[in-house]
Scaffold this motif. Structure first.
Motif, PDB file in Angstrom:
ATOM      1  N   LEU A 135       0.855  -1.178   0.000  1.00 23.90           N
ATOM      2  CA  LEU A 135       0.000   0.000   0.000  1.00 23.90           C
ATOM      3  C   LEU A 135       0.896   1.234   0.000  1.00 23.90           C
ATOM      4  N   THR A 136       0.596   2.189  -0.873  1.00 24.73           N
ATOM      5  CA  THR A 136       1.403   3.396  -1.005  1.00 24.73           C
ATOM      6  C   THR A 136       0.476   4.607  -1.036  1.00 24.73           C
ATOM      7  N   ALA A 137       0.736   5.576  -0.194  1.00 23.08           N
ATOM      8  CA  ALA A 137      -0.093   6.783  -0.155  1.00 23.08           C
ATOM      9  C   ALA A 137       0.106   7.603  -1.425  1.00 23.08           C
ATOM     10  N   ASN A 138      -0.996   8.077  -1.993  1.00 23.84           N
ATOM     11  CA  ASN A 138      -0.950   8.843  -3.232  1.00 23.84           C
ATOM     12  C   ASN A 138      -0.847  10.335  -2.907  1.00 23.84           C
ATOM     13  N   ASP A 139       0.288  10.736  -2.351  1.00 18.11           N
ATOM     14  CA  ASP A 139       0.478  12.142  -1.986  1.00 18.11           C
ATOM     15  C   ASP A 139       0.569  13.046  -3.203  1.00 18.11           C
ATOM     16  N   ALA A 140       0.868  12.472  -4.373  1.00 17.32           N
ATOM     17  CA  ALA A 140       0.969  13.275  -5.601  1.00 17.32           C
ATOM     18  C   ALA A 140      -0.393  13.522  -6.235  1.00 17.32           C
ATOM     19  N   GLY A 141      -1.429  12.839  -5.748  1.00 14.63           N
ATOM     20  CA  GLY A 141      -2.758  13.004  -6.332  1.00 14.63           C
ATOM     21  C   GLY A 141      -2.832  12.531  -7.771  1.00 14.63           C
ATOM     22  N   ALA A 142      -2.065  11.507  -8.109  1.00 12.85           N
ATOM     23  CA  ALA A 142      -1.976  11.025  -9.489  1.00 12.85           C
ATOM     24  C   ALA A 142      -3.086  10.024  -9.815  1.00 12.85           C
ATOM     25  N   ARG A 143      -3.457   9.977 -11.077  1.00 17.05           N
ATOM     26  CA  ARG A 143      -4.345   8.911 -11.576  1.00 17.05           C
ATOM     27  C   ARG A 143      -3.541   7.622 -11.683  1.00 17.05           C
ATOM     28  N   TYR A 144      -4.247   6.516 -11.965  1.00 14.13           N
ATOM     29  CA  TYR A 144      -3.546   5.230 -12.014  1.00 14.13           C
ATOM     30  C   TYR A 144      -4.136   4.319 -13.084  1.00 14.13           C
ATOM     31  N   LEU A 145      -3.289   3.484 -13.642  1.00 15.63           N
ATOM     32  CA  LEU A 145      -3.689   2.527 -14.674  1.00 15.63           C
ATOM     33  C   LEU A 145      -4.055   1.182 -14.043  1.00 15.63           C
ATOM     34  N   ASN A 146      -4.549   0.261 -14.869  1.00 14.27           N
ATOM     35  CA  ASN A 146      -4.978  -1.032 -14.335  1.00 14.27           C
ATOM     36  C   ASN A 146      -3.820  -1.976 -14.037  1.00 14.27           C
ATOM     37  N   SER A 147      -2.595  -1.481 -14.067  1.00 13.18           N
ATOM     38  CA  SER A 147      -1.465  -2.289 -13.611  1.00 13.18           C
ATOM     39  C   SER A 147      -1.373  -2.280 -12.094  1.00 13.18           C
ATOM     40  N   VAL A 148      -2.128  -1.406 -11.439  1.00 13.43           N
ATOM     41  CA  VAL A 148      -2.248  -1.399  -9.985  1.00 13.43           C
ATOM     42  C   VAL A 148      -3.719  -1.180  -9.632  1.00 13.43           C
ATOM     43  N   HIS A 149      -4.046  -1.332  -8.356  1.00  9.97           N
ATOM     44  CA  HIS A 149      -5.394  -1.026  -7.882  1.00  9.97           C
ATOM     45  C   HIS A 149      -5.355   0.275  -7.085  1.00  9.97           C
ATOM     46  N   GLY A 150      -6.511   0.877  -6.938  1.00  8.75           N
ATOM     47  CA  GLY A 150      -6.645   2.063  -6.102  1.00  8.75           C
ATOM     48  C   GLY A 150      -7.506   1.761  -4.896  1.00  8.75           C
ATOM     49  N   VAL A 151      -7.160   2.328  -3.756  1.00  6.29           N
ATOM     50  CA  VAL A 151      -7.960   2.179  -2.541  1.00  6.29           C
ATOM     51  C   VAL A 151      -8.523   3.550  -2.187  1.00  6.29           C
ATOM     52  N   PHE A 152      -9.858   3.620  -2.102  1.00  6.51           N
ATOM     53  CA  PHE A 152     -10.551   4.855  -1.766  1.00  6.51           C
ATOM     54  C   PHE A 152     -11.066   4.727  -0.333  1.00  6.51           C
ATOM     55  N   LEU A 153     -10.417   5.411   0.569  1.00  3.83           N
ATOM     56  CA  LEU A 153     -10.694   5.275   1.990  1.00  3.83           C
ATOM     57  C   LEU A 153     -12.021   5.924   2.368  1.00  3.83           C
ATOM     58  N   LYS A 154     -12.638   5.391   3.415  1.00  5.58           N
ATOM     59  CA  LYS A 154     -13.859   5.995   3.935  1.00  5.58           C
ATOM     60  C   LYS A 154     -13.536   7.376   4.508  1.00  5.58           C
ATOM     61  N   ASN A 155     -14.508   8.275   4.418  1.00  2.00           N
ATOM     62  CA  ASN A 155     -14.271   9.671   4.805  1.00  2.00           C
ATOM     63  C   ASN A 155     -13.703   9.800   6.213  1.00  2.00           C
ATOM     64  N   ASN A 156     -14.263   9.036   7.145  1.00  2.00           N
ATOM     65  CA  ASN A 156     -13.834   9.172   8.540  1.00  2.00           C
ATOM     66  C   ASN A 156     -12.487   8.512   8.814  1.00  2.00           C
ATOM     67  N   LEU A 157     -11.968   7.769   7.841  1.00  2.00           N
ATOM     68  CA  LEU A 157     -10.695   7.084   8.022  1.00  2.00           C
ATOM     69  C   LEU A 157      -9.615   7.606   7.080  1.00  2.00           C
ATOM     70  N   ARG A 158      -9.948   8.614   6.271  1.00  2.00           N
ATOM     71  CA  ARG A 158      -9.036   9.035   5.207  1.00  2.00           C
ATOM     72  C   ARG A 158      -7.725   9.602   5.776  1.00  2.00           C
ATOM     73  N   ASP A 159      -7.791  10.475   6.709  1.00  2.00           N
ATOM     74  CA  ASP A 159      -6.565  11.088   7.228  1.00  2.00           C
ATOM     75  C   ASP A 159      -5.661  10.050   7.891  1.00  2.00           C
ATOM     76  N   LEU A 160      -6.236   9.225   8.753  1.00  5.98           N
ATOM     77  CA  LEU A 160      -5.456   8.196   9.442  1.00  5.98           C
ATOM     78  C   LEU A 160      -4.903   7.177   8.454  1.00  5.98           C
ATOM     79  N   GLY A 161      -5.743   6.780   7.504  1.00  4.74           N
ATOM     80  CA  GLY A 161      -5.328   5.762   6.544  1.00  4.74           C
ATOM     81  C   GLY A 161      -4.223   6.228   5.631  1.00  4.74           C
ATOM     82  N   ARG A 162      -4.334   7.446   5.126  1.00  2.11           N
ATOM     83  CA  ARG A 162      -3.293   7.968   4.228  1.00  2.11           C
ATOM     84  C   ARG A 162      -1.961   8.117   4.964  1.00  2.11           C
TER      85      ARG A 162
END
Length: 564
Positions: free
Chosen positions: A423-450
């Motif tokens: 798992l890698t935090a997307n601090d760059a705010g980049a889009r991603y291709l299907n060579s990886v997956h994206g994880v979209f955190l729940k609103n109440n867990l976003r800060d802690l999770g990132r």
């Protein structure tokens, strides 16, 4: 009881059909079985000289020849000619099968037919064989429809993702007498894929005992698929309350098998991957999950597939290439480059993305304005001239050069891994291709999770659980799909919050170790903070978990190497 389906040949039949190419054999899933396996399964399955035996995908009669030998040995008579039954879809192979059984001193009744079109009769003491292995992508149309109908006769509904072996296993069981035995060579997908859940449940509910034999090395390298031997005893005398798991290095070492380990699943329909793990490791992991100290990744957020361009070479651009084309910044989206080798740290920052771009990697996605600029129009015309627009994914779009977007995720999840998913935090705010997956955190867990989930996920429990929920691909690669990632064990939000300050204190140290490719050293530090200092695991339990993870990782690596 033994109806004649095909006459015995009066003259010998050539063992090779010149028209039956390797490609055609692969298309119908025909991979012939080593003699060591046919002998082993026949020895287990056939117990009396009058046992009735059927092979549902006879091929060239590898199992039937072994069955005849076993029946003759049990009869203790030289003049006996055992009768065995089979079904084979390929006509020439059926004739070869009859001849081979005849040469072995038996008589084969082979029906030339699609097995799924044979109405089941509960006649046989044992059904043995190697079902055809056809992946769902190639298993379609009327063949799939017949297989699903056969599975429904067994009371099981299979999904459209099921490969051919799943329905074959269910249909085979329907030919057994009460108390009968099923001995099949199956893909190791039986243990791990979601579509096999109803098959796993069927086996436990319908048989008195289930036994699995696993191999360290690949038995069929040509298909890059691991196999297991399924030995199910006591049909219609279930349910089974446990399975016995036995392990062999390869087919030649089957004679060295020990008694095996007893394994009791919490849910027979769930994945059976834990069956190959030391119970001393499984129990503390289960305890952590049930106590709420660990949870599934799905509790943190949604795992989603990435952007499908239809032609990455065209739609993804390096900064230098974009400059050469004169494309405007407004027509370029920031992108995590194709692949995942750059996602082995705790985060992808803007500075790291710029560095990747400067080194020539594709950090932009071509996404023209409406209407496109003159420069974008020129690039679109170049794509048309070179046939990019004829690729399937491009062709079916309303506007072929407008790639359907997926939002920038909170975290990246690497899906193809030599060591373990990251798992890698997307601090760059980049889009991603299907060579990886994206994880979209729940609103109440976003800060802690990132901030802390990529770090906290580098613990031995999560590493072991990745081996349990993922699946092995060619070359020993561990692959994890979104549905599997949903079930992947992660430290809970409560556990991370309780240890947040201690985790922050080690973050820089762990980052440096990851930069040096010292994954396990990083994991040891996280283990100490998250699991040992917090009192969640003893040193002994942690060692069991680490050893179990290492054993699974070595096993898939060894199987990958044996398949090359």
């Amino acid at each position: 009881m033994h109806a004649v389906f095909q006459d015995s040949p009066l003259t010998p039949v050539p063992s090779i059909d010149s028209a039956d190419t390797p490609a055609l054999r692969k298309e119908r899933g025909a991979f012939f079985t080593p003699e060591e396996i046919t002998q082993f399964v026949s020895l287990w399955a056939i117990r009396k000289p009058d046992d009735l035996v059927m092979e549902p995908s006879a091929g060239d009669a590898a199992f039937l020849v072994a069955a005849v030998t076993r029946l003759k040995d049990l009869s203790l008579r030289d003049d006996v000619r055992p009768i065995v039954d089979g079904v084979e879809i390929h006509e020439h192979s059926a004739k070869v099968a009859i001849q081979r059984v005849l040469d072995a001193g038996g008589e084969a009744k082979i029906r030339h037919s699609d097995f799924f079109e044979v109405e089941p009769e509960s006649l046989y003491d044992t059904v043995i064989g190697n079902p055809p292995y056809i992946r769902y992508q190639d298993f379609s149309g009327s063949a799939r429809a017949r297989s699903r109908e056969a599975a429904l006769r067994a009371g099981v509904s299979l999904t459209g993702l099921a490969s051919s072996w799943a329905a074959f296993t269910l249909h085979s069981a329907m030919f057994l007498k009460r108390g009968g035995r099923l001995g099949l060579v199956l893909p190791a997908e039986l243990l791990s894929v979601n579509y096999a859940a109803p098959v796993r449940r069927f086996l436990f509910s319908h048989f008195r005992h289930v036994q699995l034999v696993l191999f360290d090395e690949q038995v069929f390298p040509e298909v890059e698929a691991d196999i297991v031997l399924l030995l199910a005893d006591g049909y219609q005398e279930g349910p089974a309350d446990h399975a016995t798991i036995r392990q062999a290095k390869n087919a030649k070492e089957l004679h060295t098998l020990g008694e095996g380990l007893v394994w009791t699943p919490r849910d027979p329909g769930a994945k059976w991957t834990s069956s190959v793990i030391d119970p001393r490791a499984v129990k503390p992991v289960d305890n952590l999950l049930h106590a709420g100290h660990f949870t599934s990744l799905e509790k943190w957020g949604d795992t989603t597939l990435g952007i499908v361009t239809g032609n990455n070479k065209y739609f993804t651009l390096s900064p230098q290439r974009a400059k050469e084309l004169g494309l405007r910044k407004q027509e370029l989206l920031r992108l995590s480059p194709p692949g995942s080798s750059h996602l082995r740290g705790l985060s992808l920052s803007e500075a790291q993305l710029n560095k990747l771009g400067a080194s020539g990697q594709a950090t932009y996605l071509f996404y023209p304005n409406d209407p496109p600029s003159a420069q974008a129009l020129a690039y679109i015309e170049d794509g048309h001239r070179t046939g990019v627009d004829t690729a399937y994914k491009c062709r079916v779009r309303k506007t072929w050069y407008k790639v359907p977007l997926v939002p920038a995720p909170d975290l990246f999840l690497t899906c193809m891994n030599a060591d373990t998913p990251r798992l890698t935090a997307n601090d760059a705010g980049a889009r991603y291709l299907n060579s990886v997956h994206g994880v979209f955190l729940k609103n109440n867990l976003r800060d802690l999770g990132r901030e802390l989930l990529p770090l906290a996920s580098l613990n031995s429990v999560t590493l072991l659980h990745a081996e349990m929920v993922g699946r092995t691909y060619g070359g020993g690669i561990l692959k994890i799909e979104p549905k599997e990632a949903d079930a992947w064990g992660m430290p809970s939000p409560v556990l991370i919050s309780e240890n947040a300050d201690a985790l922050r204190a080690i973050k820089l140290q762990v980052s440096k170790l990851l930069e040096e490719s010292r994954l396990l050293d990083a994991v040891e530090i996280v283990d100490r903070v998250l699991l040992q200092d917090s009192g969640k695991l003893t040193a002994e339990h942690l060692e069991f978990i680490r050893e179990a993870r290492e054993a699974l990782a070595q096993r898939r690596t060894l199987r990958g190497a044996s398949g090359r």
